[in-house]
Design an enzyme around this catalytic site. Sequence first.
Site, short mmCIF file in Angstrom:
data_model
loop_
_atom_site.label_atom_id
_atom_site.label_comp_id
_atom_site.label_asym_id
_atom_site.label_seq_id
_atom_site.Cartn_x
_atom_site.Cartn_y
_atom_site.Cartn_z
N HIS A 53 0.84 -0.78 0.26
CA HIS A 53 0.19 0.20 -0.58
C HIS A 53 1.29 0.90 -0.02
O HIS A 53 0.46 2.47 -0.41
CB HIS A 53 -0.69 0.10 0.92
CG HIS A 53 -1.61 -1.46 1.49
ND1 HIS A 53 -1.58 -1.64 2.27
CD2 HIS A 53 -2.84 -1.30 0.67
CE1 HIS A 53 -2.56 -2.85 2.50
NE2 HIS A 53 -3.47 -2.90 0.84
N GLN B 48 -8.46 -7.97 -10.62
CA GLN B 48 -9.02 -6.37 -10.54
C GLN B 48 -8.85 -5.67 -11.15
O GLN B 48 -10.15 -3.64 -12.14
CB GLN B 48 -8.62 -6.15 -9.44
CG GLN B 48 -9.21 -4.91 -8.63
CD GLN B 48 -8.86 -4.99 -7.28
OE1 GLN B 48 -9.53 -5.20 -6.43
NE2 GLN B 48 -8.20 -3.88 -6.81
P1 AMP Z 1 -6.64 -4.27 -0.39
O1 AMP Z 1 -6.27 -2.82 0.93
O2 AMP Z 1 -5.74 -5.41 -0.19
O3 AMP Z 1 -7.68 -4.16 -1.09
O4 AMP Z 1 -5.49 -3.72 -1.91
C1 AMP Z 1 -4.93 -2.22 -1.82
C2 AMP Z 1 -4.78 -2.30 -3.13
O5 AMP Z 1 -3.21 -2.10 -2.70
C3 AMP Z 1 -4.90 -2.68 -5.18
O6 AMP Z 1 -4.56 -2.10 -5.54
C4 AMP Z 1 -3.90 -3.90 -4.28
O7 AMP Z 1 -3.77 -4.32 -5.57
C5 AMP Z 1 -2.99 -2.90 -3.37
N1 AMP Z 1 -1.99 -4.35 -3.82
C6 AMP Z 1 -2.31 -4.86 -2.32
N2 AMP Z 1 -1.23 -5.91 -2.16
C7 AMP Z 1 0.00 -5.62 -2.75
C8 AMP Z 1 1.55 -5.52 -2.77
N3 AMP Z 1 1.80 -6.52 -1.94
N4 AMP Z 1 2.12 -4.96 -3.78
C9 AMP Z 1 1.58 -3.87 -4.61
N5 AMP Z 1 0.13 -3.49 -4.62
C10 AMP Z 1 -0.50 -4.18 -3.56
#
Ligand code: AMP
Length: 278
Positions: free
Chosen positions: A34, A150
């Site tokens: 994030h 997504q």
């Molecule tokens: P989430 O809180 O899991 O819904 O993720 C929020 C955003 O962070 C989404 O766009 C995810 O794809 C991105 N995200 C989650 N994990 C990672 C990661 N390891 N590297 C880069 N972006 C991430």
Amino acid sequence: MRTTSSLAELRELRASMRGIFGLVPTMGALHAGHASLVKRAQSECEHVGVSIFVNPAQFGAGEDFSNYPRPVQNDLALLESLGVDVVWTPAVESMYPPGFQTWITVEELAEPLEGKCRPGHFRGVATVVAKLFNAFTPDKGYFGQKDAQQVAVLRRMVRDLGFPVEIVVCATMREKDGLAISSRNAYLSPTERQAATVLYRALVAAKDKYDGGERNAEALRAIMRAIVRSEPLAYEQYVSAADPETLCELQKIDNPVLLSLAVRIGKARLIDNFLLGP
Ligand code: AMP
């Protein structure tokens, strides 16, 4: 940093901000993945907003909605230290008021892969992101390549519904041993945590084959499958070598290919992918 759960207050704050505005939608339990999205947004935008909302509509029955980690104070401290301008933490009842019945369904792209394992997931994702875009009116929205389907679904939604938002995709942040960083990694016991490198190992093995000239998609799926099956704690949900835009499974690879897989290990359902090609 201003934090609010009120839509009216968010709109007032947003209206006072001039210049390019970037939005980073999250479900909280923030980690280095994030943070990388926030930093990328800050490098490209005058102002950056983050939403923290564990969206019930994207969880299926029997999924981890009620157990999903919600360390809100830590999340806000991290965002403050990063220098985020505004954080919105709406309540479930305000996002989905009584009588709510308007949904966004992206059709074919939401069907395979994650869509097959998690029916209704992308309807929840598309609907909440449309609501976040309406609330923040961002110029750019920042999303992780980690959730490749997504990204495909949201790009389609933005094109189809004419949202004036540029979707920016950011590289997957990984632990030292390759495991993609995820809030759900917290569900893993120490032994499961070791087993969880199987996703990365499978992707690297398929990439090695691809780099060696293999263009038969089934051969790449087969090597990923074999590696997942060699890990006793891992239960394969799918392995895929698909067109990154249509998400249709490929036979012969002559354009970019999205290698992806989903695996269950203990209580955690983990996903990862590599995008290969020109
Ligand atoms: P989430 O809180 O899991 O819904 O993720 C929020 C955003 O962070 C989404 O766009 C995810 O794809 C991105 N995200 C989650 N994990 C990672 C990661 N390891 N590297 C880069 N972006 C991430």
